[in-house]
Design a protein around this motif. Structure first.
Motif, mmCIF file in Angstrom:
data_model
loop_
_atom_site.group_PDB
_atom_site.id
_atom_site.type_symbol
_atom_site.label_atom_id
_atom_site.label_comp_id
_atom_site.label_asym_id
_atom_site.label_seq_id
_atom_site.Cartn_x
_atom_site.Cartn_y
_atom_site.Cartn_z
ATOM 1 N N ALA A 175 0.852 -1.186 0.000
ATOM 2 C CA ALA A 175 0.000 0.000 0.000
ATOM 3 C C ALA A 175 0.891 1.241 0.000
ATOM 4 O O ALA A 175 1.620 1.501 0.946
ATOM 5 N N GLU A 231 0.813 5.326 -0.483
ATOM 6 C CA GLU A 231 -0.091 6.480 -0.463
ATOM 7 C C GLU A 231 -0.061 7.214 -1.798
ATOM 8 O O GLU A 231 0.985 7.682 -2.237
ATOM 9 N N GLY A 232 -1.203 7.285 -2.462
ATOM 10 C CA GLY A 232 -1.335 8.094 -3.666
ATOM 11 C C GLY A 232 -0.868 7.458 -4.958
ATOM 12 O O GLY A 232 -0.936 8.077 -6.010
#
Length: 119
Positions: free
Chosen positions: A31, A33-34
C-alpha cells in the motif's frame, strides 16, 4: 497408480482463488499512499509467471490451474485501467503516464525475461 483429473472449471476456480488471495496479499503489503504500486507489481510479476509457464511448455490441467486460474486472477487489467483513469481525473498526468507505461513496458520486459530464463 490411479490417475484422475478434476473438471476444467474446478481447476480454473481453484487456481483463481489462489491467485486472488495472493493478489490481495500483495495489495495489503504494498500500500503506497497516492500511487497504485501493487497493481504494477502484480501485473509485471503475473506476466512473468504466465510467460514462464508458457515457455516451459506447461499445458493441460497445470495450465488451467496455474496459467488461466492463478495468473488470470493474480493479474488485473481492470484495476490497471481504473488506476490510470483515476490518476488522470485527479490531474496527476505524470503518475498516469508512468503507471500506463510501467504496466505495459514492465509486462513486456517480464515476458522477455521469462523467455531468457526459461525459453
Amino acid at each position: 497408480m490411479v490417475a484422475f483429473s478434476l473438471p476444467a472449471p474446478l481447476l480454473v476456480g481453484l487456481g483463481g482463488a489462489a491467485g486472488a488471495l495472493l493478489r490481495h496479499a500483495v495489495y495489503e503489503t504494498l500500500a503506497v499512499e497516492g500511487y497504485p504500486a501493487a497493481t504494477l507489481v502484480v501485473n509485471v510479476a503475473g506476466s512473468f509467471a504466465l510467460a514462464a509457464l508458457a515457455f516451459a511448455g506447461v499445458g493441460g490441467d497445470a495450465a488451467l490451474l496455474f496459467g488461466t486460474g492463478a495468473c488470470g486472477a493474480f493479474t488485473t487489467f481492470s484495476s490497471f485501467t481504473v488506476d490510470v483513469v483515476g490518476l488522470v481525473e485527479n490531474e496527476r498526468w505524470r503518475a498516469a503516464a508512468f503507471h500506463a507505461a510501467g504496466n505495459l513496458l514492465g509486462a513486456g520486459l517480464a515476458v522477455a525475461l521469462a523467455w531468457l530464463v526459461v525459453g
